[in-house]
Motif scaffolding. Structure first.
Motif: not given
Length: 161
Positions: A21-24, A26-32, A34-36, A119-128
């Motif tokens: 949501t934050a990335l979406a 921010i994107a317009p403020t830097v002429n960006g 959102i896409g994959a 900008a790239w979004q990297l996923p969270a990683v959860v470890l047990t």
């Protein structure tokens, strides 16, 4: 999955959605936009640099990020020594706003008149961990500023000299 890992996974997923949501926002403020798309050769080098820095201990986390309470995190090559929480990342961006570094390509270091932000979004990683303890690496945004030539190389995937 144990209850602690389930709860941490839920928190990590919520942090990832908050980060997107934050990335979406921010994107317009830097002429960006959102896409994959898959990272190009330049972006991949920066992502590898982040990974090597994290694994080798050259890149740390700000004190506000916790392995037991994931929240969005941010990393930029021009402030490469630390992965930061949103408030700390915002202060870092404010410090360079209007400076020479603000208009410098993260790859070739040339000054640019037009910033091409990636900008790239990297996923969270959860470890047990053994014993049932759960820990998380937060979702991370990686922000790059490239000149037009470097952006073209990254987009086209051709990094020949």
């Amino acid at each position: 999955m144990n209850p602690a890992a389930t709860a941490l996974t839920d928190q990590a997923e919520a942090a990832a959605m908050h980060s997107l949501t934050a990335l979406a926002t921010i994107a317009p403020t830097v002429n960006g936009t959102i896409g994959a798309r898959l990272p190009g050769p330049i972006s991949l080098r920066f992502l590898a640099r982040l990974e090597a820095g994290l694994l080798g201990g050259a890149i740390g986390f700000c004190d506000h990020l916790s392995a037991t309470a994931p929240r969005p995190a941010f990393w930029s090559p021009w402030a490469a020594g630390k992965v930061r929480c949103a408030p700390c990342a915002g202060r870092a961006y404010t410090r360079i706003k209007g400076t020479t570094e603000d208009r410098r390509c993260d790859r070739c270091r040339r000054r640019m008149t037009v910033t091409n932000s990636l900008a790239w979004q990297l996923p969270a990683v959860v470890l047990t961990l053994p014993g049932g303890a759960a820990r998380a690496i937060p979702p991370m945004q990686v922000h790059l500023g490239l000149c037009s030539a470097c952006r073209h190389v990254d987009t086209e995937g051709d990094d020949r000299p």
